[in-house]
Write an enzyme that holds these catalytic residues in place. Structure first.
Site, PDB file in Angstrom:
ATOM      1  N   ASP A 125      -3.509  -8.705  -9.219  1.00 30.37           N
ATOM      2  CA  ASP A 125      -2.410  -9.595  -8.844  1.00 30.37           C
ATOM      3  C   ASP A 125      -2.828 -11.056  -8.687  1.00 30.37           C
ATOM      4  O   ASP A 125      -1.980 -11.943  -8.658  1.00 30.37           O
ATOM      5  CB  ASP A 125      -1.776  -9.098  -7.533  1.00 30.37           C
ATOM      6  CG  ASP A 125      -1.191  -7.704  -7.697  1.00 30.37           C
ATOM      7  OD1 ASP A 125      -0.477  -7.493  -8.694  1.00 30.37           O
ATOM      8  OD2 ASP A 125      -1.465  -6.834  -6.863  1.00 30.37           O
ATOM      9  N   HIS A 136      -9.340  -4.441  -2.374  1.00 29.86           N
ATOM     10  CA  HIS A 136      -8.793  -3.230  -3.003  1.00 29.86           C
ATOM     11  C   HIS A 136      -9.232  -2.004  -2.218  1.00 29.86           C
ATOM     12  O   HIS A 136     -10.322  -1.994  -1.646  1.00 29.86           O
ATOM     13  CB  HIS A 136      -9.257  -3.101  -4.460  1.00 29.86           C
ATOM     14  CG  HIS A 136      -8.376  -2.199  -5.261  1.00 29.86           C
ATOM     15  ND1 HIS A 136      -8.573  -0.842  -5.315  1.00 29.86           N
ATOM     16  CD2 HIS A 136      -7.262  -2.455  -5.983  1.00 29.86           C
ATOM     17  CE1 HIS A 136      -7.621  -0.307  -6.064  1.00 29.86           C
ATOM     18  NE2 HIS A 136      -6.801  -1.251  -6.478  1.00 29.86           N
ATOM     19  N   HIS A 140       0.831  -3.920  -1.977  1.00 30.35           N
ATOM     20  CA  HIS A 140       0.719  -3.302  -3.312  1.00 30.35           C
ATOM     21  C   HIS A 140       1.263  -4.301  -4.349  1.00 30.35           C
ATOM     22  O   HIS A 140       0.770  -5.419  -4.436  1.00 30.35           O
ATOM     23  CB  HIS A 140       1.473  -1.961  -3.271  1.00 30.35           C
ATOM     24  CG  HIS A 140       1.294  -1.071  -4.465  1.00 30.35           C
ATOM     25  ND1 HIS A 140       0.275  -1.197  -5.363  1.00 30.35           N
ATOM     26  CD2 HIS A 140       2.053  -0.025  -4.918  1.00 30.35           C
ATOM     27  CE1 HIS A 140       0.388  -0.269  -6.311  1.00 30.35           C
ATOM     28  NE2 HIS A 140       1.471   0.446  -6.071  1.00 30.35           N
ATOM     29  N   SER A 174       2.574   3.429  -5.528  1.00 29.37           N
ATOM     30  CA  SER A 174       3.674   3.698  -6.476  1.00 29.37           C
ATOM     31  C   SER A 174       3.462   5.021  -7.216  1.00 29.37           C
ATOM     32  O   SER A 174       4.396   5.831  -7.347  1.00 29.37           O
ATOM     33  CB  SER A 174       3.836   2.542  -7.464  1.00 29.37           C
ATOM     34  OG  SER A 174       2.602   2.203  -8.060  1.00 29.37           O
ATOM     35  N   ARG A 224      -8.812  -5.608 -14.726  1.00 27.19           N
ATOM     36  CA  ARG A 224      -7.482  -6.086 -15.148  1.00 27.19           C
ATOM     37  C   ARG A 224      -7.369  -7.587 -14.871  1.00 27.19           C
ATOM     38  O   ARG A 224      -6.687  -8.312 -15.595  1.00 27.19           O
ATOM     39  CB  ARG A 224      -6.385  -5.309 -14.403  1.00 27.19           C
ATOM     40  CG  ARG A 224      -6.426  -3.804 -14.656  1.00 27.19           C
ATOM     41  CD  ARG A 224      -5.464  -3.046 -13.755  1.00 27.19           C
ATOM     42  NE  ARG A 224      -5.778  -3.242 -12.342  1.00 27.19           N
ATOM     43  CZ  ARG A 224      -5.027  -2.817 -11.332  1.00 27.19           C
ATOM     44  NH1 ARG A 224      -3.899  -2.174 -11.583  1.00 27.19           N
ATOM     45  NH2 ARG A 224      -5.383  -3.027 -10.071  1.00 27.19           N
TER      46      ARG A 224
END
Ligand code: CMX
Length: 451
Positions: A374, A317, A269, A239, A326
């Site tokens: 995610d 990743h 993604h 992105s 995160r």
């Protein structure tokens, strides 16, 4: 001093660094590219520049030099909250400075003025089939506003100047980050509820968003945390990179971020957050029935996914080689929230966290067997009643707008060039493979052979 003035000063101070680098060290070699990198998605090729954030494979993300806990600790908080406002984070991302409360209040006031979304955007989105993916709606809604681009108007005015172009990018960037949560809330209400109200009251962005989608008081912190955590992950992810690439053609920020959102909508993604929920709910239905999930059942489901040639969503990743901070930050939020820490879905996600890295290690393909952002984000949304998981990537897109917009503002300020890497053919690679390298490179830099 107003944000734009502070930024202007920073830009003027920073520009000589770029000029010096190009003039004095322009030909210094900082990387080399192998055939597997050329075929394999340019992994680990160091050829992008950003000062907004940096991703270390072991440590994880730093925003403007600060880790996630340091960022949350340093920034002024929303009233009555442990979390900073998104507005304070925007100031920080753009300038690298921690704002005072007065500076945050100024940003918030400006944000309110900019958050008006023209009514034709609602018509455009309403005109789409109701079963369109919410990411398609978000991208189209944003793109529909391109006619408002101050950058595009400036460019076509005939007075375009590279040195001042960033000011118009900044204007668009700020308009976009103020408007995008309003569009996201509109889409949510259009698809899943029916009482959308564009509130331009006094609330900060996170709180305002929570109210617009009919959420509870506690969700205001969820929104603040979520938007900040998803904002930026240096500039090589799809992105951010797409936004940078499109903007490098001097396509305005509306074109650029609409394209960035289209990249975020890919399952490798940002769409992975929706895929995680989908995988987890289907796992419960297919493997558990009325029984409680067990580690054995999770292990079996993970292997079935891998044997079917599919990826385990939320794990792995391209850069990170440890658990995504995160992920940990959201996990800590869950553990500190009564109710959420005992939620069955959170317990199941925690069980997957215990089992999946071992399975992925044994499978032996993924370079990073640990969870990414995610894997944890959907469970929080689910707990607060936001169960339409095809909307989760839209939340990611709202957050990611902060990083992408800060980056392209600085791209234009520093005059970063049109991005245009060079391609080669397979037969060239075969020839250079046999010869041990590309002849021009071997001749210029003998130390780069046999890499
Ligand atoms: N499950 C199964 N296989 C995986 C895997 C996973 N979670 N992660 C990587 N692999 C596989 C790759 O598909 C690749 O297989 P092939 O050699 O057959 O192509 C191999 O392991 C090596 O991949 P890698 O170098 O470890 O990872 P990449 O840099 O190629 O890809 C990523 C990174 C994130 C796309 C990958 O780990 C993945 O598909 N994860 C699941 C989807 C996901 O969670 N995406 C979200 C990432 C964060 C975000 O952007 O939001």
């Amino acid at each position: 001093m107003a944000l734009k003035e502070v930024l202007k000063q920073k830009i003027e101070e920073f520009r000589p660094h770029i000029q010096h680098l190009i003039k004095e060290h322009g030909k210094v070699v900082i990387d080399q590219v192998t055939i597997d990198q050329a075929i394999g998605g340019a992994r680990d090729v160091h050829c992008l520049v950003t000062d907004i954030s940096y991703l270390d494979p072991q440590e994880g993300i730093r925003f403007r030099g600060k880790t996630i806990p340091e960022t949350f600790a340093a920034l002024p908080k929303a009233p009555g909250s442990k979390y900073p406002t998104v507005e304070s984070f925007w100031y920080f991302l753009l300038t690298g400075d921690v704002p005072t409360q007065a500076e945050v209040d100024e940003v918030l006031a400006e944000w309110k003025v900019r958050q008006y979304v023209p009514s034709y955007v609602w018509d455009v989105i309403r005109g789409m089939p109701r079963d369109s993916h919410p990411m398609a709606m978000l991208s189209v809604g944003l793109l529909a506003m391109q006619r408002d681009s101050k950058f595009a108007h400036y460019y076509s005015s005939g007075k375009f100047n590279k040195m001042t172009a960033w000011e118009y990018t900044y204007e668009d960037a700020f308009d976009i980050i103020a408007r995008i949560p309003i569009i996201a809330a509109f889409i949510y209400n259009l698809k899943y509820r029916s009482d959308f109200q564009n509130r331009i009251g006094k609330l900060d962005m996170g709180a305002n968003f929570a109210e617009m989608i009919g959420q509870c008081e506690e969700y205001k912190d969820v929104a603040r945390m979520y938007f900040i955590l998803h904002s930026d992950h240096e500039s090589g992810n799809v992105s951010a990179h797409t936004t940078h690439l499109v903007n490098s053609a001097l396509s305005d920020p509306y074109y650029a971020y609409s394209a960035g959102l289209n990249g975020l909508a890919g399952p490798l993604h940002g769409l992975a957050n929706q895929e995680v929920l989908d995988w987890t709910i289907k796992f419960k239905q297919k493997y558990c029935g009325a029984a409680e999930p067990t580690k054995e059942l999770v292990t079996m489901a993970l292997w079935d996914t891998l044997k079917a040639g599919q990826v385990v969503p939320g794990y792995g990743h391209a850069v990170l080689r440890k658990t995504d901070p995160r992920y940990m930050s959201q996990r800590e939020f869950c553990l500190a929230t009564p109710g959420l820490k005992d939620d069955p879905l959170f317990k199941l996600v925690s069980m997957i966290f215990e089992v999946a890295p071992g399975v992925l290690k044994e499978h032996g393909k993924a370079k990073n067997p640990w969870p990414n952002v995610d894997a944890q984000s959907g469970v929080i949304q689910w707990y607060y009643g936001l169960r339409e998981w095809d909307f989760y990537t839209v939340l990611f897109g709202v957050g990611r707008s902060l990083g992408c917009m800060a980056n392209i503002t600085w791209d234009r300020a520093l005059g970063y060039a049109l991005e245009r890497p060079k391609s080669v053919t397979v037969s060239m690679l075969e020839k250079w493979g046999d010869e041990g390298g590309r002849p021009e490179i071997i001749a210029k830099a003998p130390t780069l052979t046999n890499v």
